[in-house]
Design an enzyme around this catalytic site. Structure first.
Site, PDB file in Angstrom:
ATOM      1  N   HIS A 346       0.838  -1.198   0.000  1.00  0.00           N
ATOM      2  CA  HIS A 346       0.000   0.000   0.000  1.00  0.00           C
ATOM      3  C   HIS A 346       0.872   1.247   0.000  1.00  0.00           C
ATOM      4  O   HIS A 346       2.017   1.237   0.451  1.00  0.00           O
ATOM      5  CB  HIS A 346      -0.994  -0.015   1.162  1.00  0.00           C
ATOM      6  CG  HIS A 346      -0.438   0.326   2.515  1.00  0.00           C
ATOM      7  ND1 HIS A 346      -0.452   1.593   3.029  1.00  0.00           N
ATOM      8  CD2 HIS A 346       0.100  -0.457   3.478  1.00  0.00           C
ATOM      9  CE1 HIS A 346       0.046   1.588   4.246  1.00  0.00           C
ATOM     10  NE2 HIS A 346       0.398   0.357   4.544  1.00  0.00           N
ATOM     11  N   ASP A 356       6.246   2.842   7.182  1.00  0.00           N
ATOM     12  CA  ASP A 356       4.901   2.356   6.867  1.00  0.00           C
ATOM     13  C   ASP A 356       4.182   3.353   5.977  1.00  0.00           C
ATOM     14  O   ASP A 356       3.692   4.383   6.444  1.00  0.00           O
ATOM     15  CB  ASP A 356       4.131   2.157   8.172  1.00  0.00           C
ATOM     16  CG  ASP A 356       2.763   1.544   7.970  1.00  0.00           C
ATOM     17  OD1 ASP A 356       2.436   1.143   6.844  1.00  0.00           O
ATOM     18  OD2 ASP A 356       2.013   1.470   8.971  1.00  0.00           O
ATOM     19  N   GLU A 393      -5.078   1.738   2.676  1.00  0.00           N
ATOM     20  CA  GLU A 393      -4.889   0.585   3.559  1.00  0.00           C
ATOM     21  C   GLU A 393      -5.033   0.997   5.007  1.00  0.00           C
ATOM     22  O   GLU A 393      -5.568   0.233   5.838  1.00  0.00           O
ATOM     23  CB  GLU A 393      -3.506  -0.037   3.316  1.00  0.00           C
ATOM     24  CG  GLU A 393      -3.251  -1.332   4.082  1.00  0.00           C
ATOM     25  CD  GLU A 393      -2.625  -1.140   5.461  1.00  0.00           C
ATOM     26  OE1 GLU A 393      -2.435  -2.138   6.167  1.00  0.00           O
ATOM     27  OE2 GLU A 393      -2.341   0.021   5.846  1.00  0.00           O
ATOM     28  N   GLU A 394      -4.560   2.195   5.338  1.00  0.00           N
ATOM     29  CA  GLU A 394      -4.560   2.631   6.730  1.00  0.00           C
ATOM     30  C   GLU A 394      -5.969   2.801   7.291  1.00  0.00           C
ATOM     31  O   GLU A 394      -6.155   2.866   8.505  1.00  0.00           O
ATOM     32  CB  GLU A 394      -3.774   3.938   6.875  1.00  0.00           C
ATOM     33  CG  GLU A 394      -2.296   3.837   6.531  1.00  0.00           C
ATOM     34  CD  GLU A 394      -1.501   2.967   7.501  1.00  0.00           C
ATOM     35  OE1 GLU A 394      -2.103   2.337   8.394  1.00  0.00           O
ATOM     36  OE2 GLU A 394      -0.264   2.909   7.365  1.00  0.00           O
ATOM     37  N   ASP A 422       4.336  -4.820   3.316  1.00  0.00           N
ATOM     38  CA  ASP A 422       3.772  -3.576   3.850  1.00  0.00           C
ATOM     39  C   ASP A 422       4.942  -2.686   4.247  1.00  0.00           C
ATOM     40  O   ASP A 422       5.435  -1.901   3.449  1.00  0.00           O
ATOM     41  CB  ASP A 422       2.868  -3.912   5.038  1.00  0.00           C
ATOM     42  CG  ASP A 422       2.014  -2.735   5.501  1.00  0.00           C
ATOM     43  OD1 ASP A 422       2.517  -1.595   5.476  1.00  0.00           O
ATOM     44  OD2 ASP A 422       0.849  -2.949   5.888  1.00  0.00           O
ATOM     45  N   HIS A 506       3.374   5.244  12.949  1.00  0.00           N
ATOM     46  CA  HIS A 506       2.222   6.119  12.675  1.00  0.00           C
ATOM     47  C   HIS A 506       2.354   7.521  13.262  1.00  0.00           C
ATOM     48  O   HIS A 506       1.350   8.216  13.449  1.00  0.00           O
ATOM     49  CB  HIS A 506       0.927   5.471  13.177  1.00  0.00           C
ATOM     50  CG  HIS A 506       0.462   4.328  12.332  1.00  0.00           C
ATOM     51  ND1 HIS A 506      -0.751   3.698  12.529  1.00  0.00           N
ATOM     52  CD2 HIS A 506       1.029   3.682  11.274  1.00  0.00           C
ATOM     53  CE1 HIS A 506      -0.904   2.729  11.639  1.00  0.00           C
ATOM     54  NE2 HIS A 506       0.173   2.699  10.872  1.00  0.00           N
TER      55      HIS A 506
END
Length: 701
Positions: A346, A356, A393-394, A422, A506
């Protein structure tokens, strides 16, 4: 380089005819045009070993680094303009390499913050307003404010209570200690084996008015906020549950009961470790349990509340239907173009996304570059390879899920395997998960790729020393894009990455600088993951016999049966499960023997080719046998009866999700009803294993 002596050559012995000259020039022009625009491939195709050697030897640390720098120049949250620019960057890269490209758009319900605030009111009359953003260390534009996507809006002024990891067992411990959570703001730390959505759900059940979740991170990153979504009950766009959302297609309304049940009833938001410590250190009430203290990184916390500190909590968010974009590059197979090997990552990120997900995106772009080199050398895959760059995706694997739902029939019929990356690099240590028929292939490939952290060793050596095959995870989780492929479509899958976790997850600190300073300064781990990912695809796309070995699957099913036998009441019969597993093991051995036999007969013989095609049909179809048309009870979208998430986050089983759900104490029923429900689910799994065995044999009952 040796040189040959030049000799004088007389081109014309007489004056050339003007018409002949014109025709010659015309012919040369036509030939030149076609040579330039349609270059001939080499007459002798590259053999498999040469293809893999060229792929590995064309790696470039600096190239991957440059891709990552470009991808992380700006935050690119799904549904925003920067996210669309990131899609365009990936598309342009694919097209620039001469690959066939495609963009597929889906409307999807996304969630964004409007405003939020959090203030603590202490017992001495003092108060503190917390900053709800990271300090800007990048000098770039601001990232999205910390929030939990799909949290309802709300304002709460209530006492704070520490709930440890926010697990059901933590809330039971609080109740046993006489600590009232009802009406309070639950303060939870991340980790503990449950996701933030499960924490908010458990807090809601315990009667909390709101929840805040902090990540303990490390001393350097205590100002970070872990963004994420808290949607529950499945994955994909909540407005199109079970079908691919398309412009002008069916879409549920926001007030539909199927949509509303996907969202929490209490508001929540992320909190920094720094702010959380200030709140928790001010609590009175019950003392901190010793087992909680043992793993809590802060030494300033003594009590768990509730209160006397009160929190003034406000969150306002909005739901928007936005357009998301999946980007694809397609390399058509020359012999079996109707069979697909898919590589997916993603692209969207909560902030800059260096780990990420764009460490994986950079690897995907480099695979495209390396495959383009092979194409120029005359290679064409036997089967079609599709490079997939997913969006959103998140927000719950929305991009991949909508596409899988839209293409479900073709994927179930024609997809050989899905290979997921990922976060390619989070730190040191190789990790992998797979459906079991791919175990052997995974081991073969990591024997061919150099260990980035051990000079002169292959990845397999250190990995095997640390546990080998037992280290292969299974794909029952719903935390990345393999979930719709395995758990809904029944496509054999692999997930690989470096590093167990990382402290800037994140947060706004997940930047290119963090990667170059801490995650992978020389991009050697990126090169390793790219090598593994690309070689897996080459084997699956080019081997005449698809490299599946279902003996590993049979062994895994037997192990699961053994675990169940130690957990279940003796009044429950496991005979259906053990009998079907033995039947599957027999079919797996037959298929394995047939593969070996055909491998020795590989020629251009048409009859042998037909037998290989028939065997491949069976190998591809077998995984679909584990799907059940009715799905899991109450969670019908999840079709796989071997791999899938249990509804009870405290379940001891990460396999046989239907059996796990029937064993859960969360569903109220009598003992007789529970035993009957468990036995029924065992029969369902047994029938699924029998279907898989029949598919592997190619038999009809």
């Amino acid at each position: 380089m040796s040189q040959f002596p030049l000799k004088s050559v007389t081109a014309f012995t007489a004056k050339p005819n003007p018409l002949a000259t014109f025709v010659a020039i015309l012919v040369l022009g036509v030939v030149g045009f076609y040579s330039l625009h349609f270059p001939l491939r080499k007459s002798a195709p590259l053999d498999a070993s040469r293809v893999r050697h060229v792929f590995i030897s064309s790696s470039s640390n600096s190239t991957i680094s440059n891709y990552l720098r470009a991808l992380t120049a700006h935050p690119h949250l799904a549904g925003t303009k920067p996210a669309s620019l990131a899609a365009r960057y990936v598309l342009s890269h694919f097209a620039g390499l001469g690959l066939q490209t495609k963009t597929v758009k889906h409307p999807a319900l996304l969630s964004y913050p409007v405003r939020s605030s959090l203030a603590a009111h202490f017992s001495d009359g003092a108060s503190e307003e917390f900053r709800l953003s990271e300090p800007d260390r990048s000098g770039s534009e601001a990232v999205v404010a910390p929030y939990h996507a799909y949290s309802p809006s709300g304002s709460v002024f209530a006492r704070a209570v520490f709930v440890n990891y926010g697990r059901e067992e933590d809330f039971r411990a609080l109740a046993a200690a006489g600590v009232a959570v009802e009406g309070c703001v639950a303060v939870a730390r991340g980790g503990g084996g449950v996701g933030r959505g499960a924490v908010v759900e458990a807090a809601e059940r315990a009667g909390a008015a709101a929840a805040v979740v902090f990540g303990e991170g490390g001393d350097t990153w205590r100002e970070g906020f872990e963004r994420g979504h808290v949607m529950r009950g499945g994955i994909g766009d909540p407005l199109s549950p079970g079908w691919g959302g398309v412009e002008g297609g069916e879409s549920l309304g926001l007030e539909d009961s199927e949509v509303l049940k996907r969202f929490p009833k209490i508001p929540s938001m992320p909190l920094s470790a720094e702010a959380a410590e200030r709140i928790l250190a001010s609590l009175g009430g019950a003392p901190l349990p010793s087992d909680w203290r043992a793993t809590l990184k802060s030494s300033k916390v003594r009590n768990i509340g509730p209160g006397p500190t009160r929190l003034n909590f406000t969150y306002q968010g909005e739901l928007k239907v936005a357009t998301i974009e999946n980007v694809f590059a397609i390399i058509k197979g020359h012999e079996e173009p109707d069979r697909y090997v898919l590589l997916g990552n993603h692209r969207d990120a909560w902030t800059y996304g260096a780990v990420d997900p764009n460490s994986g995106t950079a690897a995907l772009l480099d695979i495209a570059r390396r495959y383009s080199i092979l194409l120029r050398l005359g290679w064409t895959p036997r089967r079609t390879i599709i490079l997939c760059s997913w969006d959103a995706e998140e927000f719950g694997m929305i991009g991949s899920t909508e596409w899988v739902e839209q293409n479900l029939v073709n994927l179930r019929s024609n997809a050989v395997a899905y290979l997921n990356v990922d976060c390619a690099v989070q730190g040191p240590g190789f990790f992998a998960g797979s459906t079991p028929q791919l175990d052997n292939l995974l081991l073969e490939v990591i024997k061919k790729v150099k260990d980035p952290d051990s000079e002169g060793k292959m990845i397999y050596e250190n990995w095997a020393a640390a546990g080998g095959n037992s280290n292969i995870q299974r794909l029952s989780r719903v935390d990345s894009d393999f979930a719709p492929f395995v758990q809904h479509a029944g496509v054999p899958s692999i997930d690989v990455y470096y590093g167990k976790d990382y402290p800037v997850y994140h947060t706004a600190f997940d930047s290119y600088n963090w990667m170059t300073e801490s995650g992978d300064p020389f991009f050697q781990r990126h090169v390793a993951v790219t090598g593994i990912w690309g070689l897996l695809a080459l084997r699956l796309a080019d081997d005449s016999i698809i490299p599946f070995n279902y003996l590993s699957y049979a062994d895994q099913l037997q192990e699961y049966s053994n675990i169940l036998s130690n957990l279940l009441d003796k009044r429950i019969s496991l005979h259906p499960l053990t009998a079907s597993t033995q039947e599957f093991a027999s079919a797996a051995k037959e298929a394995n023997d047939e593969s070996k036999k055909l491998a020795l007969q590989e020629t251009s013989d048409r009859f042998v080719d037909m037998k290989i095609r028939a065997l491949n049909d069976k190998l591809m179809l077998t995984e679909k046998g584990f799907l059940d048309v009715d799905g899991l009870k109450g969670r019908e979208w999840f079709k796989h009866l071997v791999f899938g998430p249990p509804s009870d986050h405290e379940s001891k089983l990460d396999f046989f999700p239907g059996i796990a759900d029937s064993m859960s104490g969360m569903v109220k029923m009598s003992e007789k009803e529970r035993l009957a429900a468990i036995q029924h689910e065992i029969w369902r799994v047994a029938r699924a294993i029998q279907r898989a065995a029949s598919a592997l044999r190619g038999d009809l009952a």
